[in-house]
Design an enzyme around this catalytic site. Structure first.
Site, mmCIF file in Angstrom:
data_model
loop_
_atom_site.group_PDB
_atom_site.id
_atom_site.type_symbol
_atom_site.label_atom_id
_atom_site.label_comp_id
_atom_site.label_asym_id
_atom_site.label_seq_id
_atom_site.Cartn_x
_atom_site.Cartn_y
_atom_site.Cartn_z
ATOM 1 N N ARG A 39 0.841 -1.212 0.000
ATOM 2 C CA ARG A 39 0.000 0.000 0.000
ATOM 3 C C ARG A 39 0.872 1.256 0.000
ATOM 4 O O ARG A 39 0.464 2.309 -0.467
ATOM 5 C CB ARG A 39 -0.966 0.001 1.185
ATOM 6 C CG ARG A 39 -1.756 1.301 1.319
ATOM 7 C CD ARG A 39 -3.054 1.176 2.098
ATOM 8 N NE ARG A 39 -2.932 0.465 3.337
ATOM 9 C CZ ARG A 39 -2.317 0.941 4.432
ATOM 10 N NH1 ARG A 39 -1.764 2.131 4.428
ATOM 11 N NH2 ARG A 39 -2.264 0.214 5.521
ATOM 12 N N TYR A 91 -17.037 13.985 -15.693
ATOM 13 C CA TYR A 91 -17.585 12.656 -15.451
ATOM 14 C C TYR A 91 -18.539 12.745 -14.249
ATOM 15 O O TYR A 91 -18.171 13.302 -13.200
ATOM 16 C CB TYR A 91 -16.429 11.684 -15.201
ATOM 17 C CG TYR A 91 -16.889 10.293 -14.865
ATOM 18 C CD1 TYR A 91 -17.780 9.616 -15.698
ATOM 19 C CD2 TYR A 91 -16.444 9.649 -13.717
ATOM 20 C CE1 TYR A 91 -18.203 8.343 -15.396
ATOM 21 C CE2 TYR A 91 -16.863 8.371 -13.410
ATOM 22 C CZ TYR A 91 -17.749 7.723 -14.248
ATOM 23 O OH TYR A 91 -18.172 6.463 -13.930
ATOM 24 N N ASP A 132 -8.098 16.714 -15.326
ATOM 25 C CA ASP A 132 -8.426 15.336 -15.681
ATOM 26 C C ASP A 132 -8.116 15.187 -17.170
ATOM 27 O O ASP A 132 -8.818 15.724 -18.029
ATOM 28 C CB ASP A 132 -9.907 15.066 -15.374
ATOM 29 C CG ASP A 132 -10.281 13.604 -15.610
ATOM 30 O OD1 ASP A 132 -9.623 12.957 -16.447
ATOM 31 O OD2 ASP A 132 -11.233 13.119 -14.976
#
Ligand code: LCS
Length: 394
Positions: free
Chosen positions: A59, A112, A184
């Protein structure tokens, strides 16, 4: 590591992020491990204290993930990158890292759907102030900016309207007011657009789309410009936990090898289809950055190295005609997502942007009749023949 700083993207996609391997492996191995052994207690303590280089727990860091991250960072011209479990995990990490109670964020109104929904949630739960504006007119950002604006979040070209926002202009406005610009870049991929070069501070992607390109992975990435930003995002991502896993990183890195080639074909095919749609008597309008009729054609010419593979269009018959086309196509598949080698067609108002609600959809010009096509790399004649037979029935 091979010398890749001064080479073309077509070379970078093959060689960036490939570390030297003890056994001479040409492709980085998949370190499918959750954890890494310490030599002794002191070594573990040194690693945790950041006093020695190495891996602790996947992680936090993993060699397979870092190889892919280095490849995307090199393509975007960034300092480093952070692989995430999905594009939305990347969006969440950016918002969580940069926004707190009382901070203001300006977001493109056409993004989005779940990005909008997430900001609305953060507004309701954490008191973050949110304004959705049409960033395809940069002056709207100038008007919306406030002393507490911390972040401007722009999606360009936008999903699903394929509108284009001027990154250079918006970066200038954001910075002059002490805010950061996050972009983005999913619709373009770094092959067609490099937001950091236009002044953006952060770039993110849904790698589910063009970067991976094969519709078989859900993943995201954040690319940053400097070490301070990297440490901040890495820390936040580590606590939030939305990290990518080694196998998906391997698949994405594999997909990236053909990114430059694929983007060339996506652009060529989509240009042909957009021109064909624009001439079709049953089509009302087409939004595609490669058409001179696109409302931000000049901006697209300036900041993009190609128009991309996504087209938005509306038929004269509106929603019913659009439904007929989507139900009649045979080669184009009725599915959400985009950026894969296969052509996908979908209806944003009832699918990807349903969660936005009718009011914000209307404000964002996501009409009920809007149809979105993600043009794949099939033979373009076959695709046009398929759309032709479907449009004939509309
Ligand atoms: N940003 C953009 C521009 C996207 O198109 C998507 C997903 C995301 C972020 C989120 O990425 P994910 O978490 O799915 O990897 N877009 C989708 C779409 O248009 N159809 O299905 C997913």
């Amino acid at each position: 590591m091979l010398p890749i700083s001064n080479v073309d993207d077509a070379t970078k996609v093959i060689h960036a992020g490939i570390p030297e391997d003890a056994h001479g492996a040409v492709i980085p191995p998949i370190y499918q491990t959750s954890t890494f052994k310490f030599k002794n207690v002191d070594h573990g303590a040194q690693l945790f204290a950041g006093k020695t280089e190495g891996f602790i727990y996947t992680r936090m860091r993993n060699p397979t993930i870092e190889a892919m991250e280095d490849s995307v960072a090199a393509l975007e011209g960034g300092y480093k990158a952070l692989g995430c479990a999905s594009g939305m995990a990347a969006v969440h990490t950016i918002f969580f890292a940069l926004l707190g109670q009382g901070d203001h964020v300006i977001c493109s109104e056409a993004v989005y759907g779940p990005t909008t929904t997430l900001l609305k949630m953060m507004s309701a739960k954490y008191g973050v102030e949110v304004d959705f504006v049409d960033t395809s007119h940069a002056e709207n950002v100038r008007t919306a900016i406030k002393p507490n604006t911390k972040l401007v979040f722009v999606e360009t070209p936008s999903n699903p309207t394929v509108l284009v926002s001027d990154l250079e202009e918006i970066a200038f406005i954001a910075h002059r007011n002490g805010a950061q610009l996050a972009v983005d870049n999913t619709f373009s991929s770094p092959i067609l657009q490099k937001p950091l070069a236009w002044g953006a501070d952060i770039v993110m992607h849904s790698m589910t789309k063009f970067l991976n390109g094969h519709a078989d992975v859900v993943a995201g990435i954040i690319v940053v410009n400097d070490e301070k930003q990297y440490d901040l995002f890495r820390n936040v991502l580590n606590q939030l936990g939305g990290v990518i896993d080694p196998f998906n990183s391997f698949l994405v890195h594999r997909g990236i090898k053909t990114l430059a080639l694929r983007m060339e074909r996506h652009c060529e095919n989509a240009q042909r289809i957009a021109e064909w749609l624009e001439r079709h008597p049953k089509v009302d309008w087409v939004h595609f950055p490669g058409l001179p009729s696109h409302p931000q054609y000049e901006i697209a010419q300036k900041q993009m190295d190609g128009p991309g593979g996504v087209i938005a269009f509306e038929l004269k018959g509106g929603l019913n005609a659009g439904k007929t086309v989507m139900n009649r196509v045979k080669l184009c598949q009725l599915a959400v997502s985009l950026g894969g080698v296969e052509t996908l067609i979908q209806h944003p108002a009832s699918m990807t942007h349903a969660s936005m609600g009718p009011e914000l959809r209307q404000q964002s010009r996501i009409t009920d009749g809007l149809v979105r096509i993600s043009v794949g790399i099939e033979n373009v004649g076959d695709l046009i023949a398929d759309l032709d037979q479907a449009l004939a029935a509309a």
